[in-house]
Design a protein around this motif. Structure first.
Motif, PDB file in Angstrom:
ATOM      1  N   GLY A 341       0.809  -1.155   0.005  1.00 48.07           N
ATOM      2  CA  GLY A 341       0.039   0.405   0.291  1.00 48.07           C
ATOM      3  C   GLY A 341       0.799   1.264   0.622  1.00 48.07           C
ATOM      4  N   ALA A 342       2.144   1.052  -1.183  1.00 50.24           N
ATOM      5  CA  ALA A 342       2.916   2.516  -0.282  1.00 50.24           C
ATOM      6  C   ALA A 342       3.155   2.929  -1.342  1.00 50.24           C
ATOM      7  N   ASP A 343       3.351   4.246  -1.645  1.00 48.94           N
ATOM      8  CA  ASP A 343       4.097   3.878  -3.032  1.00 48.94           C
ATOM      9  C   ASP A 343       3.373   4.656  -4.550  1.00 48.94           C
ATOM     10  N   SER A 344       2.311   4.484  -3.543  1.00 43.94           N
ATOM     11  CA  SER A 344       1.247   4.493  -5.083  1.00 43.94           C
ATOM     12  C   SER A 344       1.656   4.867  -6.405  1.00 43.94           C
ATOM     13  N   ASN A 345       2.271   6.200  -6.278  1.00 40.70           N
ATOM     14  CA  ASN A 345       2.823   6.887  -7.500  1.00 40.70           C
ATOM     15  C   ASN A 345       3.951   6.114  -7.733  1.00 40.70           C
ATOM     16  N   GLY A 346       4.272   5.245  -7.329  1.00 37.39           N
ATOM     17  CA  GLY A 346       5.728   5.694  -7.832  1.00 37.39           C
ATOM     18  C   GLY A 346       6.103   5.681  -9.388  1.00 37.39           C
ATOM     19  N   ASP A 347       5.732   4.737  -9.768  1.00 35.35           N
ATOM     20  CA  ASP A 347       6.195   4.392 -11.168  1.00 35.35           C
ATOM     21  C   ASP A 347       6.291   5.999 -12.143  1.00 35.35           C
ATOM     22  N   LEU A 348       5.649   6.929 -11.133  1.00 42.31           N
ATOM     23  CA  LEU A 348       5.625   8.213 -12.788  1.00 42.31           C
ATOM     24  C   LEU A 348       6.660   8.652 -12.049  1.00 42.31           C
ATOM     25  N   HIS A 349       7.309   8.318 -10.405  1.00 40.53           N
ATOM     26  CA  HIS A 349       8.642   8.791 -10.226  1.00 40.53           C
ATOM     27  C   HIS A 349       9.719   8.423  -9.798  1.00 40.53           C
ATOM     28  N   GLY A 350      10.114   7.729 -10.796  1.00 43.35           N
ATOM     29  CA  GLY A 350      11.140   6.403 -10.695  1.00 43.35           C
ATOM     30  C   GLY A 350      11.509   4.941 -10.094  1.00 43.35           C
ATOM     31  N   ARG A 351      10.352   5.518  -9.214  1.00 42.45           N
ATOM     32  CA  ARG A 351       9.722   3.960  -7.703  1.00 42.45           C
ATOM     33  C   ARG A 351       9.666   3.028  -8.724  1.00 42.45           C
ATOM     34  N   LYS A 352       9.854   1.977  -8.516  1.00 35.65           N
ATOM     35  CA  LYS A 352       8.411   0.300  -8.649  1.00 35.65           C
ATOM     36  C   LYS A 352       7.928   0.414  -8.097  1.00 35.65           C
ATOM     37  N   ALA A 353       6.144   0.449  -8.069  1.00 34.43           N
ATOM     38  CA  ALA A 353       5.379   0.391  -7.531  1.00 34.43           C
ATOM     39  C   ALA A 353       4.597  -0.634  -6.831  1.00 34.43           C
ATOM     40  N   GLY A 354       4.305  -1.247  -5.867  1.00 31.99           N
ATOM     41  CA  GLY A 354       3.726  -2.675  -6.079  1.00 31.99           C
ATOM     42  C   GLY A 354       1.492  -2.840  -6.181  1.00 31.99           C
ATOM     43  N   TYR A 355       1.829  -3.712  -4.826  1.00 31.22           N
ATOM     44  CA  TYR A 355       0.156  -4.033  -4.847  1.00 31.22           C
ATOM     45  C   TYR A 355      -0.404  -2.798  -3.464  1.00 31.22           C
ATOM     46  N   PRO A 356      -1.469  -2.664  -4.050  1.00 30.54           N
ATOM     47  CA  PRO A 356      -2.104  -2.642  -4.952  1.00 30.54           C
ATOM     48  C   PRO A 356      -1.713  -2.601  -6.677  1.00 30.54           C
ATOM     49  N   ASN A 357      -0.888  -2.384  -6.958  1.00 26.55           N
ATOM     50  CA  ASN A 357      -0.662  -2.312  -8.416  1.00 26.55           C
ATOM     51  C   ASN A 357      -1.692  -2.047  -8.981  1.00 26.55           C
ATOM     52  N   TRP A 358      -2.065  -0.715  -8.759  1.00 25.42           N
ATOM     53  CA  TRP A 358      -2.729   0.416  -9.521  1.00 25.42           C
ATOM     54  C   TRP A 358      -2.717   0.947 -10.610  1.00 25.42           C
TER      55      TRP A 358
END
Length: 461
Positions: A341-358
């Motif tokens: 549940g952390a870093d939900s917007n990570g893919d947009l900012h250089g961090r691979k996001a995890g679950y819930p994989n929105w």
């Protein structure tokens, strides 16, 4: 806390061995072995410090020629470095430097350039000693994964909290407070001696809290332990609470859904996508409010000791625990393992996001996700927190967990598990978590004060 003091020894699968044999000719009958020893045994480095591993061949192994390549990703997204391992002398190094806080994710693969890690399932063992065995993620057999942390105590949120985050949740809590709890308890048989077990149903805002409640079968007031569940749709196990009640806890295992705890169906398995373009319709809105209502209920019981409420969970259970602590100041300790549940917007900012994989390609989803991101609840937490994280976890990536913990204003502790993927994928690497959570629970049950094991700078001891 404990990083491994021992080299990481990885035996290639039959598939990996076959690939090596195809290019190398004859090899010993036993599988090829490599050993990876981190420069720092806890896997944690300062900004600009040389970080990496010494790679050695097992004694008696034939030195391969150009048979292993590696790739280093920053926060498991952006490729920093690629290379080949020259093991002709029997050893080699993988190393890099970084001048910004981050997690490093390394993949070493035979005979071909590594590929991006597969999406792993979010299903996980229950917290505590009742872990369920699950198969390893597909596609990982021929690759070796390594992780390291660069100044992780300096990690900060990728994006700011929404300006109305607090007002939104405070309004929802106010509306929840206007709904009577109306507890319905149904006695349930248990084989555990000296324990009473009930199924529970409570009114919440827009749904019901359901779960199992167990307590010692004697008069008295007891410390409360509220357990939240990992992702998926499944029946709960009464032992999760009856074992705790036998120790002396007033224990409540909360179903993540509005489902009777003994049922395994009732909501679609893709529930995380429901309503994900609007904070008023997100599936997680009612889930989080149910979590808050569970705390309201425990605090209303006459057999609660009036002072101790511990929340605990693994993966989405840890995720819910952090949220519940951010929504209810009566919680006195938070114990979580690899919370999602952390870093939900990570893919947009250089961090691979995890679950819930929105999905990161939908701006409405990304805007909504910030209202349900554990990073944004963390600054509201008043209780001490202990959080375990796996350095090679792609279900609940460590960069997000560490970022969330860094936002907790009070005492906090990180348990770095440098060899651990998500708990169901590498259960044998969960020893640091297993020993620490048991130690903390035992201390609290005895009436002791939980003091996180961390120095004032945020570095893990």
């Amino acid at each position: 806390m404990n990083g491994s003091a021992f080299p990481i020894r990885v035996r290639l699968s039959a598939t990996g061995l076959a690939m090596v044999c195809a290019f190398a000719g004859a090899l010993p009958v036993r599988a090829q072995q490599l050993s990876f020893t981190p420069f720092h045994k806890n896997g944690i480095y300062e900004l600009g410090e040389r970080a990496g591993w010494t790679v050695t061949l097992a004694e008696g192994a034939i030195a391969p020629v150009n048979q292993y390549s590696y790739v280093i990703r920053k926060n498991n997204l952006d490729v920093m470095q690629k290379g080949a391992l020259d093991l002709s002398s029997g050893s080699a190094t993988i190393e890099t430097k970084l001048n910004e806080p981050a997690m490093l994710y390394v993949e070493v693969a035979p005979n071909a350039s590594p590929t991006a890690p597969p999406e792993a399932s979010a299903g996980n063992p229950a917290p505590g000693p009742v872990a369920r065995s699950q198969p390893a993620a597909p596609g990982r057999g021929s690759a070796i994964h390594l992780g390291a942390a660069i100044a992780p105590w300096k990690l900060q949120p990728a994006v700011p909290r929404p300006a109305d985050f607090d007002s939104f949740w405070d309004a929802k809590l106010k509306s929840l407070s206007e709904i009577p709890i109306h507890p319905v308890l149904t006695p349930t048989e248990t084989s555990k001696a000296g324990v009473e077990l009930h199924t529970v149903k409570l009114d919440s805002l827009g749904s019901h809290v359901q779960g199992y409640l167990a307590k010692p079968a004697r008069e008295g007031k007891f410390p409360a332990l509220v357990i939240f569940q990992y992702a998926g749709v499944y029946a709960l196990r009464p032992e999760t609470v009856t074992d705790r009640a036998a120790e002396g806890w007033l224990a409540f295992d909360v179903d993540s859904h509005d489902m009777p705890p003994n049922e395994a169906t009732g909501v679609g398995r893709s529930y995380q996508a429901i309503g994900n373009t609007d904070k008023e319709t997100s599936y997680f809105l009612n889930m989080y409010l149910r979590d808050a209502r569970a705390i309201d209920y425990i605090a209303s019981r006459p057999d609660w000791d009036g002072k101790t409420i511990v929340v605990m969970g693994t993966s989405m259970g840890g995720h819910q625990s952090l949220v519940a602590a951010g929504l209810n100041s009566r919680i006195t300790a938070v114990i979580v393992n690899e919370p999602s549940g952390a870093d939900s917007n990570g893919d947009l900012h250089g961090r691979k996001a995890g679950y819930p994989n929105w999905p990161s390609d939908n701006p409405k989803v990304m805007a909504t996700a910030l209202y349900f991101d554990t990073v944004n609840f963390a600054s509201r937490i008043k209780a001490p927190v202990v959080a375990a994280l796996g350095f090679i976890d792609t279900v609940a990536p460590p960069v997000g967990i560490w970022t969330a913990v860094n936002q907790v204003p009070g005492p906090k502790e990180v348990i770095p598990m440098i060899e651990s993927d998500h708990n169901n994928l590498t259960p044998q690497k969960q020893g640091a978590w297993d020993s620490r959570y048991k130690e903390v629970l035992a201390l609290i049950l005895r009436g002791g004060e939980f003091k996180p094991n961390q120095d004032p700078t945020g570095k893990v001891n």
